[in-house]
Every structure is written in structure tokens, then in C-alpha cells.
Write an enzyme that holds these catalytic residues in place. Structure first.
Site, PDB file in Angstrom:
ATOM      1  N   ARG A 131      -1.999  -1.926  39.097  1.00 31.91           N
ATOM      2  CA  ARG A 131      -3.249  -1.667  39.753  1.00 31.91           C
ATOM      3  C   ARG A 131      -4.267  -0.923  38.751  1.00 31.91           C
ATOM      4  NH1 ARG A 131      -0.509  -1.025  44.733  1.00 31.91           N
ATOM      5  NH2 ARG A 131      -0.625  -2.863  45.754  1.00 31.91           N
ATOM      6  N   LYS A 153     -15.277  -4.572  28.576  1.00 31.32           N
ATOM      7  CA  LYS A 153     -15.104  -5.936  28.876  1.00 31.32           C
ATOM      8  C   LYS A 153     -13.693  -6.320  28.512  1.00 31.32           C
ATOM      9  CE  LYS A 153     -19.599  -8.389  28.957  1.00 31.32           C
ATOM     10  NZ  LYS A 153     -20.580  -9.533  28.194  1.00 31.32           N
ATOM     11  N   GLU A 195     -22.901  -8.390  14.000  1.00 33.25           N
ATOM     12  CA  GLU A 195     -23.343  -7.561  15.221  1.00 33.25           C
ATOM     13  C   GLU A 195     -24.062  -6.380  15.052  1.00 33.25           C
ATOM     14  OE1 GLU A 195     -22.365  -9.272  18.245  1.00 33.25           O
ATOM     15  OE2 GLU A 195     -20.802 -10.389  17.556  1.00 33.25           O
ATOM     16  N   LYS A 237     -25.196   0.276  22.127  1.00 37.16           N
ATOM     17  CA  LYS A 237     -24.137  -0.424  23.160  1.00 37.16           C
ATOM     18  C   LYS A 237     -24.072   0.399  24.096  1.00 37.16           C
ATOM     19  CE  LYS A 237     -20.736  -3.426  23.998  1.00 37.16           C
ATOM     20  NZ  LYS A 237     -19.730  -4.611  23.949  1.00 37.16           N
ATOM     21  N   GLU A 247     -23.238  -6.472  33.768  1.00 36.64           N
ATOM     22  CA  GLU A 247     -24.032  -7.422  33.070  1.00 36.64           C
ATOM     23  C   GLU A 247     -24.845  -8.118  34.229  1.00 36.64           C
ATOM     24  OE1 GLU A 247     -22.927  -9.406  29.643  1.00 36.64           O
ATOM     25  OE2 GLU A 247     -23.781 -11.247  30.186  1.00 36.64           O
ATOM     26  N   ARG A 251     -27.561  -5.951  30.202  1.00 32.92           N
ATOM     27  CA  ARG A 251     -26.759  -6.003  29.044  1.00 32.92           C
ATOM     28  C   ARG A 251     -26.486  -7.594  28.622  1.00 32.92           C
ATOM     29  NH1 ARG A 251     -20.395  -4.019  29.782  1.00 32.92           N
ATOM     30  NH2 ARG A 251     -19.611  -4.869  27.926  1.00 32.92           N
ATOM     31  N   ASN A 255     -25.990 -10.376  24.202  1.00 34.43           N
ATOM     32  CA  ASN A 255     -25.675 -11.868  23.603  1.00 34.43           C
ATOM     33  C   ASN A 255     -26.743 -12.535  22.852  1.00 34.43           C
ATOM     34  OD1 ASN A 255     -23.382 -11.579  25.087  1.00 34.43           O
ATOM     35  ND2 ASN A 255     -24.288 -11.986  26.873  1.00 34.43           N
ATOM     36  N   HIS A 258     -25.877 -15.527  20.790  1.00 32.06           N
ATOM     37  CA  HIS A 258     -24.564 -16.108  21.274  1.00 32.06           C
ATOM     38  C   HIS A 258     -24.488 -17.310  22.086  1.00 32.06           C
ATOM     39  CE1 HIS A 258     -23.421 -12.216  20.044  1.00 32.06           C
ATOM     40  NE2 HIS A 258     -22.412 -12.087  20.493  1.00 32.06           N
ATOM     41  N   HIS A 262     -21.944 -19.623  20.490  1.00 33.45           N
ATOM     42  CA  HIS A 262     -20.544 -19.847  21.313  1.00 33.45           C
ATOM     43  C   HIS A 262     -20.480 -21.514  21.004  1.00 33.45           C
ATOM     44  CE1 HIS A 262     -20.337 -16.207  23.714  1.00 33.45           C
ATOM     45  NE2 HIS A 262     -19.691 -16.137  22.591  1.00 33.45           N
ATOM     46  N   HIS A 275     -16.318 -15.523  14.675  1.00 32.14           N
ATOM     47  CA  HIS A 275     -17.239 -15.066  15.910  1.00 32.14           C
ATOM     48  C   HIS A 275     -18.771 -14.827  15.301  1.00 32.14           C
ATOM     49  CE1 HIS A 275     -19.081 -14.092  19.826  1.00 32.14           C
ATOM     50  NE2 HIS A 275     -19.082 -12.822  19.214  1.00 32.14           N
TER      51      HIS A 275
HETATM   52  P1  NAD Z   1      -9.337  -9.891  15.135  1.00 33.11           P
HETATM   53  O1  NAD Z   1      -8.704  -9.185  16.335  1.00 33.11           O
HETATM   54  O2  NAD Z   1      -8.598 -11.227  15.530  1.00 33.11           O
HETATM   55  O3  NAD Z   1      -8.997  -9.185  13.848  1.00 33.11           O
HETATM   56  C1  NAD Z   1      -9.625 -10.018  12.910  1.00 33.11           C
HETATM   57  C2  NAD Z   1      -8.202 -10.066  11.715  1.00 33.11           C
HETATM   58  O4  NAD Z   1      -8.382  -8.930  11.222  1.00 33.11           O
HETATM   59  C3  NAD Z   1      -6.978 -10.056  12.490  1.00 33.11           C
HETATM   60  O5  NAD Z   1      -6.183 -10.969  11.536  1.00 33.11           O
HETATM   61  C4  NAD Z   1      -6.338  -8.933  12.414  1.00 33.11           C
HETATM   62  O6  NAD Z   1      -5.043  -8.779  12.357  1.00 33.11           O
HETATM   63  C5  NAD Z   1      -7.005  -8.345  11.252  1.00 33.11           C
HETATM   64  N1  NAD Z   1      -7.174  -6.818  11.163  1.00 33.11           N
HETATM   65  C6  NAD Z   1      -7.518  -6.057  11.971  1.00 33.11           C
HETATM   66  N2  NAD Z   1      -7.818  -4.822  11.588  1.00 33.11           N
HETATM   67  C7  NAD Z   1      -7.494  -4.849  10.330  1.00 33.11           C
HETATM   68  C8  NAD Z   1      -7.703  -3.958   9.393  1.00 33.11           C
HETATM   69  N3  NAD Z   1      -8.014  -2.846   9.284  1.00 33.11           N
HETATM   70  N4  NAD Z   1      -7.568  -4.335   7.978  1.00 33.11           N
HETATM   71  C9  NAD Z   1      -6.802  -5.528   7.742  1.00 33.11           C
HETATM   72  N5  NAD Z   1      -6.765  -6.490   8.750  1.00 33.11           N
HETATM   73  C10 NAD Z   1      -7.312  -5.992   9.851  1.00 33.11           C
HETATM   74  O7  NAD Z   1     -10.921 -10.277  15.611  1.00 33.11           O
HETATM   75  P2  NAD Z   1     -12.027  -9.323  15.976  1.00 33.11           P
HETATM   76  O8  NAD Z   1     -13.220  -9.887  15.204  1.00 33.11           O
HETATM   77  O9  NAD Z   1     -11.785  -7.992  15.686  1.00 33.11           O
HETATM   78  O10 NAD Z   1     -12.330  -9.678  17.405  1.00 33.11           O
HETATM   79  C11 NAD Z   1     -12.604 -11.005  17.949  1.00 33.11           C
HETATM   80  C12 NAD Z   1     -12.261 -10.725  19.574  1.00 33.11           C
HETATM   81  O11 NAD Z   1     -13.178  -9.952  20.078  1.00 33.11           O
HETATM   82  C13 NAD Z   1     -12.486 -12.206  20.170  1.00 33.11           C
HETATM   83  O12 NAD Z   1     -11.577 -12.520  20.986  1.00 33.11           O
HETATM   84  C14 NAD Z   1     -13.638 -11.973  21.229  1.00 33.11           C
HETATM   85  O13 NAD Z   1     -13.680 -12.684  22.187  1.00 33.11           O
HETATM   86  C15 NAD Z   1     -13.563 -10.499  21.164  1.00 33.11           C
HETATM   87  N6  NAD Z   1     -14.845  -9.801  21.644  1.00 33.11           N
HETATM   88  C16 NAD Z   1     -14.828  -8.967  22.720  1.00 33.11           C
HETATM   89  C17 NAD Z   1     -16.039  -8.314  23.120  1.00 33.11           C
HETATM   90  C18 NAD Z   1     -16.070  -7.321  24.246  1.00 33.11           C
HETATM   91  O14 NAD Z   1     -17.112  -6.882  24.427  1.00 33.11           O
HETATM   92  N7  NAD Z   1     -14.961  -7.246  24.906  1.00 33.11           N
HETATM   93  C19 NAD Z   1     -17.091  -8.341  22.217  1.00 33.11           C
HETATM   94  C20 NAD Z   1     -16.891  -9.123  21.242  1.00 33.11           C
HETATM   95  C21 NAD Z   1     -15.762  -9.827  20.703  1.00 33.11           C
HETATM   96  N1  GLY Z   2     -20.378  -8.311  23.503  1.00 36.22           N
HETATM   97  C1  GLY Z   2     -21.264  -8.414  24.740  1.00 36.22           C
HETATM   98  C2  GLY Z   2     -20.873  -7.490  25.724  1.00 36.22           C
HETATM   99  O1  GLY Z   2     -20.232  -6.355  25.586  1.00 36.22           O
HETATM  100  O2  GLY Z   2     -21.595  -7.272  26.721  1.00 36.22           O
END
Ligand code: NAD
Ligand code: GLY
Length: 371
Positions: A131, A153, A195, A237, A247, A251, A255, A258, A262, A275
Site C-alpha cells: 500500500r 506521475k 523538454e 515543473k 492535472e 498541469r 503537455n 504532446h 503522441h 519521445h
Molecule cells: P529511458 O528510460 O528508456 O532511457 C533512455 C535510454 O538511455 C535507455 O536505453 C537507458 O538505459 C539509457 N540510459 C539511461 N541513463 C543513461 C546514462 N546516464 N548513460 C547511458 N545510457 C543511459 O528513456 P527516458 O527518455 O529517460 O524516459 C522515457 C520514459 O519516461 C517513457 O516511458 C515516458 O512515458 C516516461 N515519461 C514520464 C514522465 C512522467 O512525468 N512520469 C514524463 C515524461 C516521460
Molecule cells: N510530463 C508531464 C507531467 O508531468 O505532467
């Protein structure tokens, strides 16, 4: 000059959410400095148990450094496979099985070491294991450092859609060590910059102009430039999240680009565009849409395009994308409420708002221009 003098001083940005407020520590060489890292993590760890959640790529780069800082704690390390396809219910179940097998209790602390995939999955595990247990984000991609690790998120994907299973659940703290960005592949790094540009467009015209003036330093991953943009992005942020954690209003401006982005990712098949790359093109489209609606002065989207190009980001769609397919794909976006498409528009760099009442012909015109 001593080596330590060359380092950027660590800075703190607070996400102000009352009794769930938390610090974002921003600096460099944090993972390699075990004492510094331990000092930041210690207040977040209530008991003796810690579970580090990471992937195989990041574990081999930074896993040992984190383990050194955690000496004295009972540490278990869960290593998932690398890739968006592993942000899944299967990995979630494997992580739960792991925590149960290692007999973690409610005072455990999960530490997400990796990009947004690891961070989102770890946050959702933390939100639901017994939980809810504490968790910490140590983001290692630029996208995660300026966006996904902040704001609570958390999610895994469902075959029917990205991030469809999740929760709002805030970490205890976020530790951003910009030195980790030195090992990031070039495309991933640029995707994170998209971003950062977004924050300039939606909330800070000065940041936008600063990015225009400092493209070379950013492309060179200069420590001082990174310290500036990560801090400013986290401040923006944090402010937006503090105003609207779940949101229900403002918030949504995070996006910007986006809704188009998307759809671009979806149509090309996930994995084709990163992305941030899709968001870069999406922002250009959102800029043009804002111009077509006569909200944004003509010529500003051209400025946005120049900046994105300078930061090695795409600004146009690949050939063969059909505008009706784009429209349909946009309808699948989570931001579509009650069948109505919502868009984030800008009235000028530094401001943004959500609209759901707009001239359909302007939207068609933008799609026709890009598709
Ligand atoms: P990711 O986590 O897939 O990382 C990208 C690549 O970089 C991977 O292959 C990873 O292993 C590698 N990597 C990570 N750190 C590294 C480093 N320091 N050196 C070398 N390689 C490294 O992708 P991302 O772009 O970080 O995140 C994308 C994800 O984030 C998506 O799932 C998306 O939905 C999510 N997201 C979430 C939010 C949120 O608010 N929670 C916002 C935007 C995106
Ligand atoms: N990346 C959009 C949010 O966190 O709301």
C-alpha cells in the site's frame, strides 16, 4: 585550481506539496562522491532495507557507485531489461516478486536509478507495494532529470496504451547528477533538450532566449549550462505541479506539443521516434497551430524551429504521414476529454494554456502543412 573548485555547487529546488514536499538536489559528480550521495539519501531511508531498481545498461555504468554510497544498509538490486517495452505489468510483477522474495517490509526504500522507464516503473511499484513505500529518484537521462522524475506521475504501459496503469505518487527526494549525462547516447540527450525547450515556450521567455544563445554549450554538454537548464526546468515543473498535482487544470500545459507528438509516436510505431523527438516536431506543429489561430505572432514558430534544429532535433514529419491518420491518432490521446480534442497553445513564448474550442479549419490547415 583544485578539482573540487571546478564542480558546480549543489543546488536545491523544492516541490512544495505540504507534508509531501520534497527536495530535488541538482549538481554534478554526485554518484562518484559516496559521502555526498549518502548525505542526500540518508534522510529518505527510514529502516535498514533498500531496493535499488535499475536496468542492465545503467547498472553497469553507475550501479557500483550507488552501492558504495549505501554501504551499511541491507541492499537488494533489481535489474530490469532496457527498453520501453519492459515498462510493463510483467516487469511490475517481477519487481513485486523480487521484493517479496527478499522480504522487504513497509519501511523499505526503493531507489530508481535510470531514465524515465525505470523511474516510472519504480514509482508505481513504490505506490502499490504494501500500500505504498518510500522511494527516491536518481534520474540518469536528461528527460528524466528535467521532467519524469519530478511530479509524481508513475505508470506502466498496457498493450492498449502508454502509461495506462499508474498512480500519482511523489518520491521522498530526487538526486540529479548531471555528470551521468556524459554517457548518454546523442539522440537521447537531444530528446531531453526538447523538454527543456518546452519549458521555455510554456513558462519562461528568458529561458527560451538563453537556450538560443547557448546552443553550443548545450550541445557540448557543458556542466554550467546543464546546471542552469536543469535547475530552471525543475523550478518550472515544481511550480506547476505544486499548483495542480493531479492535472485538473494548469498541469496540462506541460503537455505542449504532446497531442501532436503522441500521435506521431503512435503512427510511426513506438520505438521509431524517441519521445522527445516526437515532442520536438509536435511543438513546431503546436506553434503553427497557435499562429493559425492568430494567438502567436507570425514568425515565432520559425524561431522555435531554428532552436530545435540547432539542438539536433527534428522539426518535420517523415514522408507518408496522412493527415486523417494523424487526426485519428490524436483522438487516442489521454488528453482527449469526452471525445473533444484538447490542445496546448501559446500566446507568446513564456505563456501557454489549454483550449478545447478552436477553429477546425486551422487544425486541418496545420495538418495539411505537415503531412
Ligand atoms: P529511458 O528510460 O528508456 O532511457 C533512455 C535510454 O538511455 C535507455 O536505453 C537507458 O538505459 C539509457 N540510459 C539511461 N541513463 C543513461 C546514462 N546516464 N548513460 C547511458 N545510457 C543511459 O528513456 P527516458 O527518455 O529517460 O524516459 C522515457 C520514459 O519516461 C517513457 O516511458 C515516458 O512515458 C516516461 N515519461 C514520464 C514522465 C512522467 O512525468 N512520469 C514524463 C515524461 C516521460
Ligand atoms: N510530463 C508531464 C507531467 O508531468 O505532467
Amino acid at each position: 585550481m583544485e578539482e573540487s573548485a571546478l564542480k558546480q555547487a549543489w543546488q536545491t529546488v523544492t516541490v512544495d506539496l505540504g507534508d509531501r514536499s520534497y527536495p530535488i538536489y541538482i549538481g554534478d559528480d554526485g554518484l562518484s562522491d559516496a559521502a555526498k550521495l549518502r548525505q542526500m539519501l540518508q534522510p529518505c531511508i527510514r529502516g535498514q532495507q533498500v531496493a535499488v531498481m535499475t536496468n542492465d545498461t545503467v547498472a553497469s555504468l553507475y550501479g557500483d557507485q550507488l552501492s558504495t554510497a549505501l554501504q551499511g544498509y541491507s541492499v537488494d538490486v533489481f535489474v530490469m531489461q532496457d527498453g520501453e517495452q519492459y515498462k510493463s505489468l510483467e516487469t511490475y510483477t517481477a519487481a513485486m516478486d523480487f521484493l517479496m522474495a527478499k522480504r522487504h517490509n513497509r519501511t523499505t526504500c526503493l531507489i530508481a536509478l535510470g531514465g524515465g522507464v525505470v523511474g516510472d516503473l519504480t514509482g508505481f511499484v513504490a505506490a502499490t507495494f504494501q500500500r505504498g513505500v518510500d522511494f527516491v529518484q536518481i534520474p540518469t537521462t536528461l528527460l528524466a532529470q528535467v521532467d519524469s522524475s519530478v511530479g509524481g506521475k508513475t505508470a506502466v504501459n498496457h498493450p492498449a496504451g502508454k502509461n495506462m496503469i499508474g498512480a500519482f505518487y511523489q518520491p521522498q527526494c530526487v538526486v540529479v547528477d548531471s555528470t551521468t549525462l556524459q554517457s548518454l547516447p546523442a539522440r537521447e540527450y537531444a530528446a531531453g533538450l526538447a523538454e527543456v525547450v518546452k519549458y521555455g515556450v510554456i513558462a519562461d521567455a528568458e529561458l527560451f532566449a538563453w537556450l538560443e544563445d547557448n546552443q553550443a554549450a548545450l550541445n557540448a554538454r557543458d556542466a554550467a549550462a546543464l546546471a542552469h537548464v536543469i535547475k530552471r526546468s525543475c523550478e518550472i515543473k515544481a511550480q506547476v505541479v505544486a499548483a495542480d498535482e493531479r492535472e485538473s487544470g494548469i498541469r496540462a500545459i506541460l503537455n505542449f506539443g504532446h497531442t501532436f507528438g503522441h500521435a506521431i509516436e503512435n503512427l510511426a510505431g513506438y520505438g521509431t521516434w524517441l519521445h522527445g523527438e516526437a515532442v520536438a516536431v509536435g511543438m513546431v506543429m503546436a506553434g503553427r497551430f497557435s499562429e493559425c489561430l492568430q494567438l502567436l505572432p507570425q514568425g515565432q514558430t520559425e524561431r522555435l524551429k531554428q532552436l530545435l534544429r540547432g539542438l539536433q532535433l527534428p522539426v518535420a514529419l517523415q514522408d507518408g504521414v496522412d493527415s486523417s491518420a494523424m487526426l485519428q491518432a490524436m483522438g487516442m490521446d489521454k488528453k482527449a476529454m469526452d471525445g473533444k480534442l484538447r490542445f496546448i497553445v501559446t500566446d507568446g513564448f513564456g505563456t501557454a494554456r489549454v483550449i478545447d474550442d478552436y477553429d477546425r479549419q486551422a487544425l486541418q490547415a496545420v495538418l495539411a502543412e505537415f503531412c
